[in-house]
Motif scaffolding. Structure first.
Motif, short mmCIF file in Angstrom:
data_model
loop_
_atom_site.label_atom_id
_atom_site.label_comp_id
_atom_site.label_asym_id
_atom_site.label_seq_id
_atom_site.Cartn_x
_atom_site.Cartn_y
_atom_site.Cartn_z
N SER A 523 40.75 45.43 47.79
CA SER A 523 42.01 44.70 47.75
C SER A 523 42.26 44.20 46.33
O SER A 523 41.31 43.94 45.58
N GLU A 525 43.06 41.36 45.29
CA GLU A 525 42.45 40.04 45.04
C GLU A 525 41.00 40.17 44.58
O GLU A 525 40.54 39.46 43.68
N GLU A 526 40.26 41.11 45.20
CA GLU A 526 38.87 41.32 44.80
C GLU A 526 38.77 41.89 43.39
O GLU A 526 37.86 41.55 42.62
N GLU A 528 40.76 41.39 40.93
CA GLU A 528 41.11 40.41 39.89
C GLU A 528 39.85 39.81 39.27
O GLU A 528 39.79 39.57 38.06
#
Length: 562
Positions: A523, A525-526, A528
């Motif tokens: 994902s 978010e991971e 980032e």
């Protein structure tokens, strides 16, 4: 010393008749006249050749002029014999032959970068023969004639009637002067199997396009730096010295979400997912299977198909053995994920290459259940195998199962993979206990020790030297990678890069970089967190990544661009 005869003195007298002297003089005069005649003939021949070789003024034209309105065929469109067509291209080979019949034949090869063709042209007049010698490699020409099957070369060739020299098409940089790009990812022939043009030629091209600077980033080496320095001085283009490194973690985690649980007493959920592709964002789960292992035995099983609502690719069908018919009546992915989460409870999750499988589960938890990511303790049997058995050439599931005589009925079917991984886990935990690893939170204690850099898979990263300190640190890292951390390729451990990071800019590199690969599989978010390590991100043209579509690592053009 003297040997043999005593010193001798000889008196010589020559008797020559006047008749013989006169004969000698006449013979010498005849030879001189013959030499003079030969010299005169040679001079006339050279003058004639010089006149013949004299280049015509203006663009070369043999035969009639080919008008601009004439249709130009691309060479890749020529499939069979043709009566009369016009083509154009770059001459990359040319020669002129004198035939026994006295005619002159010009043979040259052209390419328009869609394909190439051999062109033959016979001189019709004496002037044609002179012009043909002016046709040289490096020209751009239009050629008009017929396409015939040549019995000598056993291929289609053009028998040209007319050849006109044209201005070559060159690629231009049309950006305004104050908005020219700077190439920050460039390979010279010192990058093994990854470049053909010398750094001198590349810098020369950058100058023609008006680029103020250029960066050199060869794979793992800096051997082109002297040539790059010379080219930079010659053409007045600023040189940025860099490297495309093989970056490795000092140790990849064996355990995630570590807790102080006794390994011998724990209940393990060994799971595996089969998916429509490798991206947790764009692909979906089609099979989720798991087994519960307690006390060295499998005590419970979980196996579900999920309906992806789109046809599977031929690659996935061949790899997994799952077909569209098997999935058409399967439940929704959301239902399967919810049942799986309840079934797992708070037991320890186990998977082979757990980061991939956990990535899919995390995305599914968030997207479908609006839940936080996996909180359970996790063990990765791939990394555990690399730690316990460093002598093995690889640590794939089928390789490890073969080593320990564990039956793997059908590889890449989730239920069979989980059962095999379960029995493999039991074997591994016994070997870990022999190394005094008793608790889950002890598994990562040996992460960075000894040859841990060998167990990590290298990612590409671009290093650019900002100043002399950075250049010095770059040289240190190159030396370390070749002398202390060479394993199949020169590797730079992340800890060493952190140590010598001063004066360097670190870029995320290509599709083999961890940021791009993370975006394919995890994902946003991971990713980032992964991206925060880098100073800049490299976004390359879609064409650079197009092979990922062919390999089905990325689903389609839209997903690639995103």
């Amino acid at each position: 010393c003297t040997f043999g005869f005593p010193e001798l003195q000889l008196d010589t007298e020559i008797f020559v008749s006047d008749q013989e002297i006169q004969k000698f003089r006449e013979q010498k005069m005849a030879e001189d006249q013959e030499r003079a005649l030969q010299a005169l003939i040679e001079m006339e021949k050279q003058d004639k050749e010089a006149q013949d070789d004299e280049a015509p003024s203006g663009p070369l034209q043999i035969g009639y002029q080919i008008k601009d309105s004439e249709e130009i065929r691309t060479l890749d469109s020529i499939m069979d014999e043709e009566r009369r067509i016009t083509v154009q291209g770059y001459v990359f080979d040319a020669e002129t032959r004198e035939l026994k019949s006295g005619r002159t034949l010009c043979i040259f090869k052209i390419t328009d970068y869609t394909n190439s063709i051999l062109v033959k042209m016979f001189a019709r007049e004496k002037e044609d023969a002179v012009l043909m010698k002016s046709l040289k490699k490096g020209m751009w020409v239009k050629a008009r004639g017929s396409i015939q099957n040549d019995t000598f070369v056993r291929d289609l060739v053009m028998i040209a009637n007319d050849v006109n020299e044209i201005k070559g098409k060159t690629r231009e940089d049309t950006a305004p002067e104050d908005e020219k790009r700077v190439e920050l990812h460039l390979h010279s022939p010192m990058s093994q199997m990854d470049a053909v043009s010398s750094i001198g030629k590349l810098v020369e091209q950058a100058k023609k396009w008006g680029h103020p600077a250029i960066a050199l980033t060869d794979h793992a080496v800096v051997q082109s730096f002297p040539d790059a320095f010379a080219a930079s001085k010659k053409h007045g283009v600023k040189m940025i010295y860099g490297l495309e490194a093989n970056l490795v973690d000092d140790g990849v985690p064996i355990a995630y979400n570590p807790v102080h649980r006794l390994l011998e007493e724990e209940t393990y959920v060994v799971f595996d997912v089969e998916t429509t592709g490798l991206s947790a964002v764009y692909d979906t789960i089609i099979e989720l299977a798991a087994v519960k292992v307690k006390g060295g035995e499998i005590i419970e099983r979980f196996e579900r198909f999920a309906n992806p609502h789109r046809p599977l690719s031929a690659t996935i069908i061949e790899l997994t053995g799952i077909t569209d018919d098997m999935l058409k009546d399967a439940p929704e992915v959301e239902e399967v994920i919810r049942d799986f989460k309840e079934w797992v409870g708070d037991h320890t999750l186990v998977a082979h290459n757990a980061s991939f499988d956990i990535g899919f589960i995390n995305v599914a938890y968030k997207r479908l259940l609006n839940s936080e990511k996996v909180q359970n303790p996790v063990i990765d049997t791939l990394e555990l195998g690399r730690f316990l058995y460093p002598e093995f050439k690889n640590h794939r599931l089928n390789t490890l199962c073969k080593k320990f005589d564990i039956e793997l009925t059908q590889h890449h079917r989730a239920i069979y993979d989980t059962e095999a991984t379960g029995y493999l886990l039991v074997k591994m935990l016994k070997d870990a206990a022999d190394k005094n690893i008793m608790y889950h939170d002890q598994l990562n204690e040996n992460m960075g020790q000894s040859n841990a850099y060998q167990r990590s898979r290298p990612y590409h990263a671009t290093l650019l030297a900002v100043n002399e300190t950075g250049l010095k640190n770059l040289f240190k890292l190159v030396s370390l990678s070749h002398i202390h951390y060479f394993y199949r390729v020169p590797r730079i451990p992340r800890s060493q890069l952190e140590k010598y990071r001063e004066g360097l800019l670190i870029g995320s590199a290509c599709d083999k970089g961890e940021v791009f690969e993370g975006m394919m599989q995890k994902s946003p978010e991971e990713v980032e967190d992964i991206a925060s390590f880098y100073d800049y991100l490299e976004v390359m043209p879609p064409g650079v990544y197009r092979h990922l579509l062919q390999l089905e690592l990325v689903r389609d053009e839209k997903a690639l661009k995103e």
